[in-house]
Design a protein around this motif. Structure first.
Motif, PDB file in Angstrom:
ATOM      1  N   THR A 196      50.509  43.143  39.607  1.00  0.00           N
ATOM      2  CA  THR A 196      50.426  42.078  38.607  1.00  0.00           C
ATOM      3  C   THR A 196      49.454  40.989  39.045  1.00  0.00           C
ATOM      4  OG1 THR A 196      52.671  42.457  37.797  1.00  0.00           O
ATOM      5  CG2 THR A 196      51.723  40.287  37.392  1.00  0.00           C
ATOM      6  N   PHE A 197      49.547  40.585  40.314  1.00  0.00           N
ATOM      7  CA  PHE A 197      48.616  39.564  40.796  1.00  0.00           C
ATOM      8  C   PHE A 197      47.172  40.051  40.689  1.00  0.00           C
ATOM      9  CE2 PHE A 197      45.816  38.062  44.130  1.00  0.00           C
ATOM     10  CZ  PHE A 197      45.857  36.690  43.935  1.00  0.00           C
ATOM     11  N   TYR A 198      46.925  41.282  41.118  1.00  0.00           N
ATOM     12  CA  TYR A 198      45.567  41.824  41.102  1.00  0.00           C
ATOM     13  C   TYR A 198      45.017  41.865  39.679  1.00  0.00           C
ATOM     14  CZ  TYR A 198      41.749  44.609  43.140  1.00  0.00           C
ATOM     15  OH  TYR A 198      40.535  45.051  43.593  1.00  0.00           O
ATOM     16  N   ALA A 199      45.879  42.239  38.720  1.00  0.00           N
ATOM     17  CA  ALA A 199      45.447  42.284  37.322  1.00  0.00           C
ATOM     18  C   ALA A 199      45.084  40.899  36.810  1.00  0.00           C
ATOM     19  CB  ALA A 199      46.551  42.899  36.463  1.00  0.00           C
ATOM     20  N   GLN A 200      45.901  39.911  37.147  1.00  0.00           N
ATOM     21  CA  GLN A 200      45.623  38.555  36.684  1.00  0.00           C
ATOM     22  C   GLN A 200      44.387  37.975  37.360  1.00  0.00           C
ATOM     23  OE1 GLN A 200      47.255  37.115  34.135  1.00  0.00           O
ATOM     24  NE2 GLN A 200      48.318  39.079  34.001  1.00  0.00           N
TER      25      GLN A 200
END
Length: 332
Positions: free
Chosen positions: A226-230
């Motif tokens: 999720t962090f990487y996507a954001q």
């Protein structure tokens, strides 16, 4: 009396770690981006090490969990307007279910470690093919996150804020890994890793603890997705579901030292900045040169320090203490 608290012997490494990771805050934006990538891989390596190192179950399917976290939170945000701060827990829950199911399916028949690695790599490749081929809500073509620029939607205007967020992720993951390592759970997992039959003979519920390790590792990896996507604000199969990222995670952890608390930290902290520098300086003329360097270092480490850099340092420290003890006894 010796202090057996899990946090007591780690004060020095914690101080060194925080000093190193806080240094990029005073540097240029380019270095902050490299630092963010480094911290992300530290986080993913710590997550993988729980099942692959502490529990000793060589899993190569973590791209499934990374993709589950990235796609679930992104689709919930783009389709229903749900903030990724909540969507990331839905992705973690999905990854946990997938991970526990894979562990149950593999370990209930007591497959050897190599077979488990083959099962997970096959499932990871199937997952990549499925995401790439089935155009569910545009997932195979790539999803671009709408730019909202608000912290409530997990988007920030400054890279420094992303840096702080992933740093908090890393600190929490390392603390959790340290806690697991020094509790009964960690003792059971290491017993399973060292001698599964002996652990089963003394009453360790082997299947339960393997599934537990897999579930925790999968959930943490999904949160990282999720962090990487954001951070990228774009989700596509090759970045999040390809087996390449899993191989890189395993390689960095092995170099640092699998089965240790600080090995997954040391490996990425040394290799990711060096790899990024090589990729930017020589990537045009020698594409993939950083992967070649990673491979060469892996061969060297396996040859001269099979338990990784942290393991080699620990053996050197114990040898030094032994020699010092012998000298003290000789002088008495």
């Amino acid at each position: 009396m010796r202090d057996t608290s899990p946090l007591a012997p780690a004060v020095g490494p914690w101080l060194i770690f925080l000093a190193v990771v806080l240094a990029p805050l005073a540097m240029s934006s380019g270095w902050i981006n490299i630092a963010i990538l480094t911290l992300l891989f530290i986080y993913l390596c710590v997550a993988w090490n729980i099942v692959g190192g502490i529990a000793g179950q060589f899993c190569i399917g973590h791209s499934l969990f990374l993709a589950a976290g990235a796609y679930t939170s992104t689709l919930l945000s783009t389709q229903f307007g749900i903030t990724p701060w909540l969507g990331m827990f839905a992705g973690a829950a999905l990854a946990t279910v997938i991970g526990i199911f894979i562990a149950w399916l593999s370990f209930r028949y007591e497959l050897p470690p190599l077979s488990f690695a083959l099962v997970t790599i096959a499932l990871a490749m199937l997952g990549y093919l499925a995401i790439s081929s089935i155009d569910l809500l545009g997932a195979s073509r790539g999803l671009t996150l709408p730019v909202r620029g608000t912290p409530a939607m997990y988007q920030f205007r400054s890279d420094v804020t992303y840096y702080v967020v992933i740093l908090l992720h890393v600190v929490a993951a390392v603390a959790l890994s340290m806690w697991l390592y020094h509790t009964k759970i960690g003792l059971y997992l290491r017993a399973v890793r060292d001698n599964e039959r002996a652990a089963h003979a003394i009453g360790v519920p082997v299947l339960r603890y393997k599934m537990l390790a897999m579930g925790i590792s999968a959930a943490l990896t999904a949160l990282g997705g999720t962090f990487y996507a954001q951070y990228l604000q774009y989700v596509e199969p090759h970045t999040f579901a390809s087996i390449n990222i899993v191989i890189q995670i395993v390689l960095l952890t092995v170099v640092g030292g699998t089965g240790t608390v600080w090995g997954p930290v040391v490996g990425p902290m040394l290799l990711v900045p060096a790899g990024e520098w090589l990729r930017h300086s020589l990537g045009g003329s020698l594409p993939g040169v950083h992967l070649l360097v990673y491979g060469m270092l892996l061969v060297i480490v396996i040859r001269f320090a099979p338990d990784g850099l942290v393991g080699a340092l620990e053996r050197a420290r114990q040898a030094w203490r032994f020699r010092r003890g012998v000298k003290e006894v000789a002088t008495q």
